[in-house]
Motif scaffolding. Structure first.
Motif, PDB file in Angstrom:
ATOM      1  N   ASP A 133      36.998 -53.519   2.722  1.00 43.05           N
ATOM      2  CA  ASP A 133      37.430 -53.472   1.328  1.00 43.05           C
ATOM      3  C   ASP A 133      38.382 -52.318   1.025  1.00 43.05           C
ATOM      4  OD1 ASP A 133      35.707 -55.630   0.840  1.00 43.05           O
ATOM      5  OD2 ASP A 133      34.041 -54.283   0.349  1.00 43.05           O
ATOM      6  N   CYS A 134      38.390 -51.294   1.853  1.00 44.71           N
ATOM      7  CA  CYS A 134      39.190 -50.115   1.499  1.00 44.71           C
ATOM      8  C   CYS A 134      39.983 -49.524   2.662  1.00 44.71           C
ATOM      9  CB  CYS A 134      38.313 -49.051   0.840  1.00 44.71           C
ATOM     10  SG  CYS A 134      36.842 -48.614   1.749  1.00 44.71           S
ATOM     11  N   MET A 135      40.015 -50.192   3.798  1.00 46.44           N
ATOM     12  CA  MET A 135      40.762 -49.670   4.947  1.00 46.44           C
ATOM     13  C   MET A 135      42.262 -49.871   4.755  1.00 46.44           C
ATOM     14  SD  MET A 135      39.967 -52.547   7.826  1.00 46.44           S
ATOM     15  CE  MET A 135      40.773 -54.139   7.809  1.00 46.44           C
ATOM     16  N   SER A 136      43.031 -49.095   5.486  1.00 44.53           N
ATOM     17  CA  SER A 136      44.489 -49.259   5.510  1.00 44.53           C
ATOM     18  C   SER A 136      44.834 -50.317   6.548  1.00 44.53           C
ATOM     19  CB  SER A 136      45.158 -47.941   5.891  1.00 44.53           C
ATOM     20  OG  SER A 136      44.867 -46.952   4.942  1.00 44.53           O
ATOM     21  N   HIS A 137      45.782 -51.191   6.179  1.00 47.15           N
ATOM     22  CA  HIS A 137      46.173 -52.282   7.078  1.00 47.15           C
ATOM     23  C   HIS A 137      47.508 -52.026   7.772  1.00 47.15           C
ATOM     24  CE1 HIS A 137      43.028 -55.034   5.680  1.00 47.15           C
ATOM     25  NE2 HIS A 137      43.223 -54.483   4.495  1.00 47.15           N
ATOM     26  N   HIS A 138      48.396 -51.326   7.106  1.00 48.38           N
ATOM     27  CA  HIS A 138      49.739 -51.100   7.644  1.00 48.38           C
ATOM     28  C   HIS A 138      49.769 -49.742   8.340  1.00 48.38           C
ATOM     29  CE1 HIS A 138      50.948 -54.649   5.483  1.00 48.38           C
ATOM     30  NE2 HIS A 138      50.417 -54.140   4.386  1.00 48.38           N
ATOM     31  N   LEU A 139      49.695 -49.787   9.657  1.00 51.42           N
ATOM     32  CA  LEU A 139      49.560 -48.560  10.430  1.00 51.42           C
ATOM     33  C   LEU A 139      50.761 -48.295  11.310  1.00 51.42           C
ATOM     34  CD1 LEU A 139      45.952 -49.153  11.811  1.00 51.42           C
ATOM     35  CD2 LEU A 139      46.599 -47.984   9.707  1.00 51.42           C
ATOM     36  N   VAL A 140      50.994 -47.040  11.552  1.00 51.59           N
ATOM     37  CA  VAL A 140      51.897 -46.635  12.618  1.00 51.59           C
ATOM     38  C   VAL A 140      51.063 -46.710  13.891  1.00 51.59           C
ATOM     39  CG1 VAL A 140      53.175 -44.710  13.619  1.00 51.59           C
ATOM     40  CG2 VAL A 140      53.245 -45.108  11.145  1.00 51.59           C
ATOM     41  N   THR A 141      51.541 -47.419  14.874  1.00 52.01           N
ATOM     42  CA  THR A 141      50.836 -47.499  16.158  1.00 52.01           C
ATOM     43  C   THR A 141      51.832 -47.194  17.270  1.00 52.01           C
ATOM     44  OG1 THR A 141      51.272 -49.873  16.436  1.00 52.01           O
ATOM     45  CG2 THR A 141      49.202 -49.251  15.345  1.00 52.01           C
ATOM     46  N   PHE A 142      51.271 -46.885  18.422  1.00 46.19           N
ATOM     47  CA  PHE A 142      52.089 -46.612  19.607  1.00 46.19           C
ATOM     48  C   PHE A 142      51.598 -47.439  20.768  1.00 46.19           C
ATOM     49  CE2 PHE A 142      52.159 -42.570  17.208  1.00 46.19           C
ATOM     50  CZ  PHE A 142      53.520 -42.506  16.960  1.00 46.19           C
ATOM     51  N   ARG A 143      52.466 -47.620  21.735  1.00 41.89           N
ATOM     52  CA  ARG A 143      52.109 -48.210  23.021  1.00 41.89           C
ATOM     53  C   ARG A 143      51.931 -47.054  23.998  1.00 41.89           C
ATOM     54  NH1 ARG A 143      54.043 -53.155  23.973  1.00 41.89           N
ATOM     55  NH2 ARG A 143      53.112 -54.787  22.768  1.00 41.89           N
ATOM     56  N   SER A 144      51.213 -47.292  25.062  1.00 37.71           N
ATOM     57  CA  SER A 144      50.938 -46.227  26.021  1.00 37.71           C
ATOM     58  C   SER A 144      52.206 -45.703  26.690  1.00 37.71           C
ATOM     59  CB  SER A 144      49.946 -46.696  27.079  1.00 37.71           C
ATOM     60  OG  SER A 144      50.476 -47.780  27.815  1.00 37.71           O
ATOM     61  N   ASP A 145      53.241 -46.550  26.776  1.00 37.00           N
ATOM     62  CA  ASP A 145      54.482 -46.117  27.419  1.00 37.00           C
ATOM     63  C   ASP A 145      55.496 -45.489  26.452  1.00 37.00           C
ATOM     64  OD1 ASP A 145      55.144 -48.462  26.088  1.00 37.00           O
ATOM     65  OD2 ASP A 145      56.236 -49.345  27.780  1.00 37.00           O
ATOM     66  N   THR A 146      55.095 -45.301  25.190  1.00 37.34           N
ATOM     67  CA  THR A 146      55.975 -44.649  24.214  1.00 37.34           C
ATOM     68  C   THR A 146      56.246 -43.226  24.669  1.00 37.34           C
ATOM     69  OG1 THR A 146      55.063 -45.959  22.398  1.00 37.34           O
ATOM     70  CG2 THR A 146      56.209 -43.924  21.794  1.00 37.34           C
ATOM     71  N   ASP A 147      57.492 -42.815  24.608  1.00 34.58           N
ATOM     72  CA  ASP A 147      57.866 -41.449  24.949  1.00 34.58           C
ATOM     73  C   ASP A 147      57.166 -40.482  23.988  1.00 34.58           C
ATOM     74  OD1 ASP A 147      59.894 -39.588  26.419  1.00 34.58           O
ATOM     75  OD2 ASP A 147      60.059 -39.090  24.272  1.00 34.58           O
TER      76      ASP A 147
END
Length: 141
Positions: free
Chosen positions: A9-23
């Motif tokens: 009911d109150c979590m954020s849905h639009h997140l900044v995420t990374f992949r493991s190979d991100t610099d």
């Protein structure tokens, strides 16, 4: 009753995420750009595999300073394993985990996939909205 409020009911849905190979330097740039202190690391199917935080980045910088080079990929510095929470967890249980585990946020995982993130601030906003509703006050705009 607060126990009826779920993480969903109150979590954020639009997140900044990374992949493991991100610099790592690109990850630092995005953390700064979005004014956030950490973000989930996911695989190509959206499964949570780690978290990268400001603290992880600082450790990377110190490690790089010893070698005269900062950098590498997120996989070399992300924190694992990651404690997560179900979207069906109630707010009371979540608050207890925040205090017990001294965490500021938890990734929200459903069926193995990252579906959101919940922070202490998200909970406080939900409690405020619930209290306003219970008092018969209109929601804040």
């Amino acid at each position: 009753m607060l126990k009826s409020i779920r993480v969903r009911d109150c979590m954020s849905h639009h997140l900044v995420t990374f992949r493991s190979d991100t610099d790592l330097l690109d990850a630092i740039d995005r953390l700064l750009e979005h004014h956030i202190s950490g973000a989930p690391v996911v695989d190509s199917q959206g499964h949570l595999i780690g978290m990268i935080s400001e603290g992880d980045c600082l450790r990377a910088v110190l490690s790089g300073a010893c070698r005269e080079a900062a950098g590498g990929s997120v996989s070399g510095y992300m924190s694992t394993p990651v404690e997560s929470i179900s979207p069906e967890a109630d707010i009371i249980d979540l608050c207890q985990r925040f205090l017990r585990d001294k965490r500021r946020r938890f990734p929200v995982v459903e069926d193995g996939r990252l579906v959101g993130q919940i922070s202490r601030r998200d909970v406080l906003r939900a409690v405020k909205a619930f209290a306003r509703h219970e008092a018969g006050q209109p929601p804040e705009v």
